[in-house]
Design a protein around this motif. Sequence first.
Motif, PDB file in Angstrom:
ATOM      1  N   THR A  66       1.177  -1.219  -0.143  1.00 16.39           N
ATOM      2  CA  THR A  66       0.323  -0.264   0.201  1.00 16.39           C
ATOM      3  C   THR A  66       0.725   1.166  -0.125  1.00 16.39           C
ATOM      4  N   LEU A  67       1.955   1.176   1.065  1.00 18.95           N
ATOM      5  CA  LEU A  67       2.338   2.843   0.680  1.00 18.95           C
ATOM      6  C   LEU A  67       3.737   2.519   0.033  1.00 18.95           C
ATOM      7  N   LEU A  68       3.541   1.458  -0.825  1.00 18.64           N
ATOM      8  CA  LEU A  68       4.434   1.559  -2.299  1.00 18.64           C
ATOM      9  C   LEU A  68       3.515   2.527  -3.511  1.00 18.64           C
ATOM     10  N   PHE A  69       2.421   1.887  -3.587  1.00 16.59           N
ATOM     11  CA  PHE A  69       1.912   2.567  -4.505  1.00 16.59           C
ATOM     12  C   PHE A  69       1.661   3.537  -4.405  1.00 16.59           C
ATOM     13  N   LEU A  70       1.022   3.776  -2.764  1.00 14.48           N
ATOM     14  CA  LEU A  70       0.456   5.413  -2.599  1.00 14.48           C
ATOM     15  C   LEU A  70       2.510   6.298  -3.231  1.00 14.48           C
ATOM     16  N   PHE A  71       2.797   6.024  -3.054  1.00 21.19           N
ATOM     17  CA  PHE A  71       4.012   7.056  -3.308  1.00 21.19           C
ATOM     18  C   PHE A  71       4.370   7.002  -4.401  1.00 21.19           C
TER      19      PHE A  71
ATOM     20  N   LEU B 238      -7.650  13.237  -0.639  1.00 18.02           N
ATOM     21  CA  LEU B 238      -6.019  13.874  -1.319  1.00 18.02           C
ATOM     22  C   LEU B 238      -5.591  14.251  -2.759  1.00 18.02           C
ATOM     23  N   SER B 239      -6.627  13.273  -3.525  1.00 23.00           N
ATOM     24  CA  SER B 239      -5.873  13.814  -4.851  1.00 23.00           C
ATOM     25  C   SER B 239      -6.686  14.593  -5.198  1.00 23.00           C
ATOM     26  N   LEU B 240      -7.790  14.657  -4.480  1.00 29.03           N
ATOM     27  CA  LEU B 240      -8.818  16.197  -4.559  1.00 29.03           C
ATOM     28  C   LEU B 240      -7.265  17.341  -4.630  1.00 29.03           C
ATOM     29  N   PHE B 241      -7.099  17.442  -3.282  1.00 29.98           N
ATOM     30  CA  PHE B 241      -6.318  17.896  -2.533  1.00 29.98           C
ATOM     31  C   PHE B 241      -5.027  18.383  -3.270  1.00 29.98           C
ATOM     32  N   TYR B 242      -4.243  17.506  -3.684  1.00 26.44           N
ATOM     33  CA  TYR B 242      -2.859  17.383  -4.456  1.00 26.44           C
ATOM     34  C   TYR B 242      -3.559  18.448  -5.618  1.00 26.44           C
ATOM     35  N   ARG B 243      -4.547  18.348  -5.550  1.00 19.67           N
ATOM     36  CA  ARG B 243      -4.799  18.788  -7.482  1.00 19.67           C
ATOM     37  C   ARG B 243      -5.313  20.314  -7.284  1.00 19.67           C
ATOM     38  N   TYR B 244      -5.838  20.820  -6.515  1.00 23.98           N
ATOM     39  CA  TYR B 244      -5.651  21.819  -6.118  1.00 23.98           C
ATOM     40  C   TYR B 244      -5.256  23.117  -5.176  1.00 23.98           C
ATOM     41  N   TYR B 245      -4.453  22.226  -4.422  1.00 33.61           N
ATOM     42  CA  TYR B 245      -2.800  22.807  -4.040  1.00 33.61           C
ATOM     43  C   TYR B 245      -2.149  23.441  -5.148  1.00 33.61           C
ATOM     44  N   THR B 246      -1.936  22.650  -5.585  1.00 36.34           N
ATOM     45  CA  THR B 246      -0.950  22.579  -6.585  1.00 36.34           C
ATOM     46  C   THR B 246      -1.121  23.825  -7.753  1.00 36.34           C
TER      47      THR B 246
ATOM     48  N   SER C 286       3.537  12.602   2.316  1.00 35.08           N
ATOM     49  CA  SER C 286       2.060  13.048   3.214  1.00 35.08           C
ATOM     50  C   SER C 286       1.373  11.886   2.473  1.00 35.08           C
ATOM     51  N   GLY C 287       1.315  11.627   0.884  1.00 30.64           N
ATOM     52  CA  GLY C 287       0.876  10.854   0.619  1.00 30.64           C
ATOM     53  C   GLY C 287       0.095   8.891   0.831  1.00 30.64           C
ATOM     54  N   MET C 288       1.539   8.947   1.354  1.00 23.08           N
ATOM     55  CA  MET C 288       2.278   7.264   2.774  1.00 23.08           C
ATOM     56  C   MET C 288       1.179   7.742   3.479  1.00 23.08           C
ATOM     57  N   LEU C 289       2.029   8.909   4.044  1.00 21.05           N
ATOM     58  CA  LEU C 289       1.822   8.634   5.867  1.00 21.05           C
ATOM     59  C   LEU C 289       0.317   8.789   6.280  1.00 21.05           C
ATOM     60  N   ILE C 290      -0.366  10.185   5.197  1.00 16.85           N
ATOM     61  CA  ILE C 290      -2.016   9.946   6.225  1.00 16.85           C
ATOM     62  C   ILE C 290      -2.864   9.182   5.696  1.00 16.85           C
ATOM     63  N   PRO C 291      -2.913   8.336   4.553  1.00 16.72           N
ATOM     64  CA  PRO C 291      -3.720   6.976   4.545  1.00 16.72           C
ATOM     65  C   PRO C 291      -3.364   6.097   5.603  1.00 16.72           C
ATOM     66  N   LEU C 292      -1.485   6.364   5.555  1.00 20.98           N
ATOM     67  CA  LEU C 292      -1.444   4.679   7.123  1.00 20.98           C
ATOM     68  C   LEU C 292      -2.626   5.438   8.348  1.00 20.98           C
ATOM     69  N   ALA C 293      -2.368   6.765   8.221  1.00 18.36           N
ATOM     70  CA  ALA C 293      -3.048   6.455   9.303  1.00 18.36           C
ATOM     71  C   ALA C 293      -4.181   6.670   9.921  1.00 18.36           C
TER      72      ALA C 293
ATOM     73  N   VAL D  23     -13.062  12.278   7.226  1.00 19.09           N
ATOM     74  CA  VAL D  23     -13.229  13.980   6.959  1.00 19.09           C
ATOM     75  C   VAL D  23     -12.898  14.640   8.201  1.00 19.09           C
ATOM     76  N   THR D  24     -12.328  13.751   9.184  1.00 18.49           N
ATOM     77  CA  THR D  24     -11.718  14.687  10.463  1.00 18.49           C
ATOM     78  C   THR D  24      -9.927  14.941  10.582  1.00 18.49           C
ATOM     79  N   LEU D  25      -9.801  13.463  10.992  1.00 21.51           N
ATOM     80  CA  LEU D  25      -8.322  13.534  11.173  1.00 21.51           C
ATOM     81  C   LEU D  25      -7.715  14.175   9.673  1.00 21.51           C
ATOM     82  N   ILE D  26      -7.837  13.568   8.889  1.00 23.45           N
ATOM     83  CA  ILE D  26      -7.224  14.682   7.163  1.00 23.45           C
ATOM     84  C   ILE D  26      -7.135  15.633   7.168  1.00 23.45           C
ATOM     85  N   PRO D  27      -7.622  16.512   7.444  1.00 19.84           N
ATOM     86  CA  PRO D  27      -7.564  18.230   7.932  1.00 19.84           C
ATOM     87  C   PRO D  27      -7.100  18.633   8.482  1.00 19.84           C
ATOM     88  N   ALA D  28      -7.120  17.476   9.555  1.00 18.11           N
ATOM     89  CA  ALA D  28      -6.026  18.672  10.771  1.00 18.11           C
ATOM     90  C   ALA D  28      -4.461  18.130  10.340  1.00 18.11           C
ATOM     91  N   LEU D  29      -4.577  16.823   9.694  1.00 22.06           N
ATOM     92  CA  LEU D  29      -2.867  17.126   9.655  1.00 22.06           C
ATOM     93  C   LEU D  29      -2.120  17.127   8.260  1.00 22.06           C
TER      94      LEU D  29
END
Length: 809
Positions: A253-258, A315-323, A265-272, A384-390
């Motif tokens: 999972t971590l490998l493919f997320l990276f 996360l996919s939408l966040f990275y897109r909007y942030y970029t 962050s794309g690896m560790l946040i889903p892991l959390a 919807v709670t921890l991801i925004p905080a992280l």
Amino acid sequence: MGTLPDTYLQRAFRLWADFSYRYAIWVIVTTGLIMVAMILSMANLTMDTSVEARLHKDDPIRQHFDTFQAHFGSDDVILVSVNADNGVDKDAIANIAALQQLLESTEPYVHEITSTMNARYTYGVDGELIVEELLEDYPQVGFKQRWPQETLEDYLLASPNYYNRLISAQGNALALIVELQTQVKDPVSGQFVAIDQDKKDEAVRAIRSQLNSFSERTNTRTVLAGNPVIQETLNRLILSDTGLTTGLAFTLTLLFLFVFFRRVSGMLIPLAVINGSLIVAIGMMALTGTPYTLTMGSLPAILVAIGVADSVHILSLFYRYYTDYGMKKEAVLNAVSVSAPAVLLTSLTTGAGFLSFVAADLASITDLGVFTAIAVFTALMLSVTLIPALLAVSRIKPVNQNLRALQWVNTLTNACVRLSIEHARVISAVAVVALVGGVWHATQLRFSDDILAVFPPDAPIVSDQLRYDADYHGAGNFEVLIDSGVDNGVLKPEFLQKLERLSDALTHTHIAGVDFDTPYSVLNIIKETHKALNENDPTAYVIPDQADLIAQELLIFEISNGDDLLDVVDSDFRYARLTLKMTYADGVVYHEVLGEIDKLLISEFGENSAVVTGLTALLGESIPRALSSMLKSYAIALVTIIILMGIMMKSLRIGLVSMIPNLLPIVLVMNVMVFVDWPLDQTTISVGAIALGLVVDDTLHYLFHFKQAYQNRNSVARSAMISVRDCGPALLITTIIYSSASFGNVVSSIKSFQMFGTTLALITVLALLIDLLVTPALLVVMFGGKEKRRREVDEDEKPERYRSMSVSD
């Protein structure tokens, strides 16, 4: 920045994300404290792979078993066999004596050991009944001195009590039957408590260690078998394999997320999110006293898939909007508000699918559904709670968008959807025919409950169990509990005559591939006592005609050896026990065997007076109940998901049609199982319902985006293309992670886990392909005409270029 929230649900999720973002530290700390509490509670988690753990405590079959145990104790015994190639000579007896003494030192869990040394020997001398051990006072009195006229081997082979029980049919092996304590003294409280599975496992390990040491020292071949040994081996493999498969699932999972996000962050946040949902689910099991069973072995892989799915879409939408816009907080709030409604809908449908297991007749399946549903909703809350905080506390920089990073994904998914739109009617027709034909062919799936088949073929438990079964013509029993209706009813000659007719009917009987040996019951004691009191006359090995004489002779026997009598009747002489020794077979045939025995019981004792119970009988009832449970769960899940999909899409017709792409991958994989001859067992029988809860997510995400695009443009083909453009990359990521996490079970040493992981991985991959090829075709058939489809596709390609999601730092 994208489309602002325009629905009540989207606005609510935006406010929730805003709260989590502003109070990020408090959210993270609170979540961490909850997780610590759940981790601490795991100290109370127990593991129970026993047969009775499959059934609800209020199940009538389980209650019959509990009644049997209350009267006669457990039929769960450890079987030890010692090689005696030269027959029952002095060396064989010396080995048995030494080994019995060695095993009796395995305190405090061993209750009693029965062997050639202490087996009952009943005879008469001048009208007096003598009941003593076969080799009493050994070694002071040698067995040759004790048996001057006949050898011990001849006696054992001729005795219905000991032939195929303490001595093998060929006379080349001797057995020790080890009964474990039902209660042990708690060293802290000083109170006696029931022996649990951990203590049984500890006893098995101690006996195995003693046996191995004895075999090496004496160069004697020994066999260790019996249900406790099977359970201990299974528990040990589950513990080791769960760590291995879960670790592999996390690594992949971590490998493919990276690979897809190329961000830490794309690896560790889903892991959390994954870890949080897994910790809560297992912690709740510990808090509620729910044991970890064999069926629960699929839980970690399922939770990895669920936790990743929710995280990836946000996360996919966040990275897109942030970029694109460089405003971190707005990117977080918009990503949550846009994707969270779809995440909520998928969580509801997935949770509903698993909650349908509550209706199952088997407790193990019910527990899997309940705690997986808890994990699903925990993953939703964390997403919807921890991801925004992280994200708020993480140092993440926007980067230039790499337009070519996932261009191959867009090219592939767009090509699939275009093909689906251009050939909508043909693809839809093929899908319907494949579904109908596949359902018919899937009825050829065979069912199995062969507990030995879950182990590696070279596992010692497999060879030992089968060797014992062959040497002693059976390593398992059915137990028949017969209620005479009144106290002292067992002493009536008419009752005993019925019991004798039943025993004769079952002696050396062959039913559905299962061979029965001579049954054992109170008849054995009554007949041998009557024979002994009649000058050991072989013709007196019969049931006395008078109830008073039966009672008198049993009283004499009870004075001499009361323990053996209480093994076959209760203290009030109301209940009788009949033990049916039988050869090993796939548990799926036991249901048929039980049906035939029930017919004999009814013919002799009428309805509701006698029941077949014991661990083997529970096993025989498991597969039919598992099958009916899963059919019931499938029906409930289908209806629930159709209704939820209809409500969400505001169209019951779409809800019904959406079941075609959801069911088709499951049906196709079931046909693969038929082709490769993979059976449905206690683990794989739930794969369809679990897969349905997972694959519906992809369909719902696709339909959710389709609905938004269709409402804005009122164009079916264009909406289908826009939908796959918006959610296609996320669907691909989740599918790859789903399948890789499931496929991690292939490294398990438990065969049923291997089959479960492989089938679930195949289903998830097929589900994505079918969503890309079949779902758009079904939508076009429902909403558009062929001419309009072609025109819309042609027009759609001119004004717009497909945008790719950012995946690089």
